[in-house]
Write a protein that holds these residues in place. Structure first.
Motif, PDB file in Angstrom:
ATOM      1  N   GLU A  10       0.846  -1.190   0.000  1.00 50.32           N
ATOM      2  CA  GLU A  10       0.000   0.000   0.000  1.00 50.32           C
ATOM      3  C   GLU A  10       0.879   1.236   0.000  1.00 50.32           C
ATOM      4  O   GLU A  10       1.884   1.296   0.702  1.00 50.32           O
ATOM      5  CB  GLU A  10      -0.873  -0.027   1.258  1.00 50.32           C
ATOM      6  CG  GLU A  10      -1.998   0.965   1.252  1.00 50.32           C
ATOM      7  CD  GLU A  10      -2.895   0.781   2.460  1.00 50.32           C
ATOM      8  OE1 GLU A  10      -2.710   1.533   3.432  1.00 50.32           O
ATOM      9  OE2 GLU A  10      -3.754  -0.117   2.425  1.00 50.32           O
ATOM     10  N   TRP A  11       0.519   2.244  -0.810  1.00 45.13           N
ATOM     11  CA  TRP A  11       1.246   3.500  -0.801  1.00 45.13           C
ATOM     12  C   TRP A  11       0.274   4.650  -1.026  1.00 45.13           C
ATOM     13  O   TRP A  11      -0.802   4.481  -1.556  1.00 45.13           O
ATOM     14  CB  TRP A  11       2.386   3.509  -1.819  1.00 45.13           C
ATOM     15  CG  TRP A  11       1.949   3.514  -3.247  1.00 45.13           C
ATOM     16  CD1 TRP A  11       1.771   4.600  -4.041  1.00 45.13           C
ATOM     17  CD2 TRP A  11       1.643   2.389  -4.060  1.00 45.13           C
ATOM     18  NE1 TRP A  11       1.368   4.221  -5.291  1.00 45.13           N
ATOM     19  CE2 TRP A  11       1.284   2.864  -5.316  1.00 45.13           C
ATOM     20  CE3 TRP A  11       1.628   1.019  -3.838  1.00 45.13           C
ATOM     21  CZ2 TRP A  11       0.913   2.028  -6.354  1.00 45.13           C
ATOM     22  CZ3 TRP A  11       1.260   0.201  -4.878  1.00 45.13           C
ATOM     23  CH2 TRP A  11       0.923   0.700  -6.114  1.00 45.13           C
ATOM     24  N   ARG A  12       0.705   5.821  -0.603  1.00 50.29           N
ATOM     25  CA  ARG A  12      -0.136   7.017  -0.683  1.00 50.29           C
ATOM     26  C   ARG A  12       0.484   7.975  -1.689  1.00 50.29           C
ATOM     27  O   ARG A  12       1.683   8.209  -1.693  1.00 50.29           O
ATOM     28  CB  ARG A  12      -0.229   7.675   0.691  1.00 50.29           C
ATOM     29  CG  ARG A  12      -1.073   8.936   0.719  1.00 50.29           C
ATOM     30  CD  ARG A  12      -1.080   9.560   2.098  1.00 50.29           C
ATOM     31  NE  ARG A  12      -1.742   8.711   3.070  1.00 50.29           N
ATOM     32  CZ  ARG A  12      -3.048   8.745   3.327  1.00 50.29           C
ATOM     33  NH1 ARG A  12      -3.820   9.587   2.684  1.00 50.29           N
ATOM     34  NH2 ARG A  12      -3.567   7.953   4.239  1.00 50.29           N
ATOM     35  N   LEU A  13      -0.364   8.543  -2.530  1.00 45.69           N
ATOM     36  CA  LEU A  13       0.055   9.556  -3.485  1.00 45.69           C
ATOM     37  C   LEU A  13      -0.945  10.690  -3.372  1.00 45.69           C
ATOM     38  O   LEU A  13      -2.085  10.578  -3.835  1.00 45.69           O
ATOM     39  CB  LEU A  13       0.094   8.983  -4.905  1.00 45.69           C
ATOM     40  CG  LEU A  13       0.604   9.915  -5.995  1.00 45.69           C
ATOM     41  CD1 LEU A  13       2.041  10.334  -5.707  1.00 45.69           C
ATOM     42  CD2 LEU A  13       0.537   9.238  -7.347  1.00 45.69           C
ATOM     43  N   GLY A  14      -0.531  11.749  -2.716  1.00 47.21           N
ATOM     44  CA  GLY A  14      -1.467  12.840  -2.450  1.00 47.21           C
ATOM     45  C   GLY A  14      -2.512  12.375  -1.459  1.00 47.21           C
ATOM     46  O   GLY A  14      -2.197  11.881  -0.386  1.00 47.21           O
ATOM     47  N   ASP A  15      -3.774  12.535  -1.818  1.00 51.25           N
ATOM     48  CA  ASP A  15      -4.873  12.098  -0.960  1.00 51.25           C
ATOM     49  C   ASP A  15      -5.331  10.678  -1.272  1.00 51.25           C
ATOM     50  O   ASP A  15      -6.191  10.142  -0.583  1.00 51.25           O
ATOM     51  CB  ASP A  15      -6.073  13.054  -1.105  1.00 51.25           C
ATOM     52  CG  ASP A  15      -5.768  14.439  -0.564  1.00 51.25           C
ATOM     53  OD1 ASP A  15      -4.836  14.545   0.268  1.00 51.25           O
ATOM     54  OD2 ASP A  15      -6.442  15.406  -0.957  1.00 51.25           O
ATOM     55  N   GLU A  16      -4.789  10.070  -2.318  1.00 53.50           N
ATOM     56  CA  GLU A  16      -5.217   8.741  -2.758  1.00 53.50           C
ATOM     57  C   GLU A  16      -4.332   7.655  -2.147  1.00 53.50           C
ATOM     58  O   GLU A  16      -3.124   7.826  -2.006  1.00 53.50           O
ATOM     59  CB  GLU A  16      -5.165   8.631  -4.282  1.00 53.50           C
ATOM     60  CG  GLU A  16      -6.069   9.604  -5.002  1.00 53.50           C
ATOM     61  CD  GLU A  16      -7.537   9.300  -4.796  1.00 53.50           C
ATOM     62  OE1 GLU A  16      -7.895   8.117  -4.753  1.00 53.50           O
ATOM     63  OE2 GLU A  16      -8.314  10.255  -4.669  1.00 53.50           O
ATOM     64  N   ILE A  17      -4.948   6.534  -1.811  1.00 52.65           N
ATOM     65  CA  ILE A  17      -4.225   5.367  -1.323  1.00 52.65           C
ATOM     66  C   ILE A  17      -4.350   4.275  -2.371  1.00 52.65           C
ATOM     67  O   ILE A  17      -5.446   3.949  -2.825  1.00 52.65           O
ATOM     68  CB  ILE A  17      -4.791   4.884   0.031  1.00 52.65           C
ATOM     69  CG1 ILE A  17      -4.591   5.964   1.099  1.00 52.65           C
ATOM     70  CG2 ILE A  17      -4.120   3.586   0.447  1.00 52.65           C
ATOM     71  CD1 ILE A  17      -5.220   5.623   2.426  1.00 52.65           C
ATOM     72  N   TYR A  18      -3.201   3.711  -2.783  1.00 52.09           N
ATOM     73  CA  TYR A  18      -3.170   2.683  -3.811  1.00 52.09           C
ATOM     74  C   TYR A  18      -2.694   1.368  -3.198  1.00 52.09           C
ATOM     75  O   TYR A  18      -1.864   1.367  -2.290  1.00 52.09           O
ATOM     76  CB  TYR A  18      -2.231   3.089  -4.946  1.00 52.09           C
ATOM     77  CG  TYR A  18      -2.691   4.335  -5.665  1.00 52.09           C
ATOM     78  CD1 TYR A  18      -3.607   4.250  -6.698  1.00 52.09           C
ATOM     79  CD2 TYR A  18      -2.219   5.587  -5.287  1.00 52.09           C
ATOM     80  CE1 TYR A  18      -4.045   5.380  -7.353  1.00 52.09           C
ATOM     81  CE2 TYR A  18      -2.651   6.727  -5.945  1.00 52.09           C
ATOM     82  CZ  TYR A  18      -3.560   6.623  -6.974  1.00 52.09           C
ATOM     83  OH  TYR A  18      -3.991   7.743  -7.616  1.00 52.09           O
TER      84      TYR A  18
END
Length: 155
Positions: A10-18
């Motif tokens: 799991e990783w975060r890019l801005g406000d999104e979690i992928y």
């Protein structure tokens, strides 16, 4: 060869979690080798010849001794010819469409600049697209998957 298990990354890019899945190594060795694995299903990762990818196979581990044999898969990239072919088809298709738009406009309005540029762009686009298709066909990306067989050993 590696014994692996699937994990969620799991990783975060801005406000999104992928989220994505990956494989972590439990055990590894060079073949021929032997693993002591608990009974049940085990995921084994095998290298591919000529390729940086791996193949994952689900092997059933039983209480009785067994033998698992695998013919490794192989791969071959299309190389520069395949990449140049994709570029040729891309830019050739764009030129073809542009020329196909300019030529009728030039013929309908009797403007020689549009007619000439449309004809040249259409011809060059068609030639570049044809050469790109040829390059892709002449330099294909090939991949042959491996095959495994498991045998139960009875004394």
């Amino acid at each position: 060869m590696r014994v692996v298990h699937s994990v969620t990354v799991e990783w975060r890019l801005g406000d999104e979690i992928y989220q994505d899945s990956a494989f972590e190594t439990d055990q590894k060795c060079r073949t021929p080798c032997a693993f002591d694995i608990a009974p049940g299903h085990a995921l084994l990762a095998f290298p591919m010849r000529g390729w940086r990818q791996e193949e994952i196979d689900d092997v059933v581990v039983s209480e009785t001794p067994s033998l698992y044999r695998r013919a490794l898969g192989w791969g071959k990239s299309g190389g520069a010819g395949g990449a140049l072919g994709v570029l040729g088809v891309t830019f050739g298709g764009i030129s073809l469409a542009t020329g196909a738009a300019f030529l009728p406009v030039g013929l309908a309005t009797d403007k020689s600049g549009f007619t000439t540029s449309g004809a040249i762009t259409l011809g060059v686009g068609a030639l570049l697209t044809a050469l790109g298709v040829w390059a892709i066909n002449a330099n294909p990306r090939l991949e042959q998957p491996g095959a495994g067989a498991q045998y139960e050993l009875h004394p």
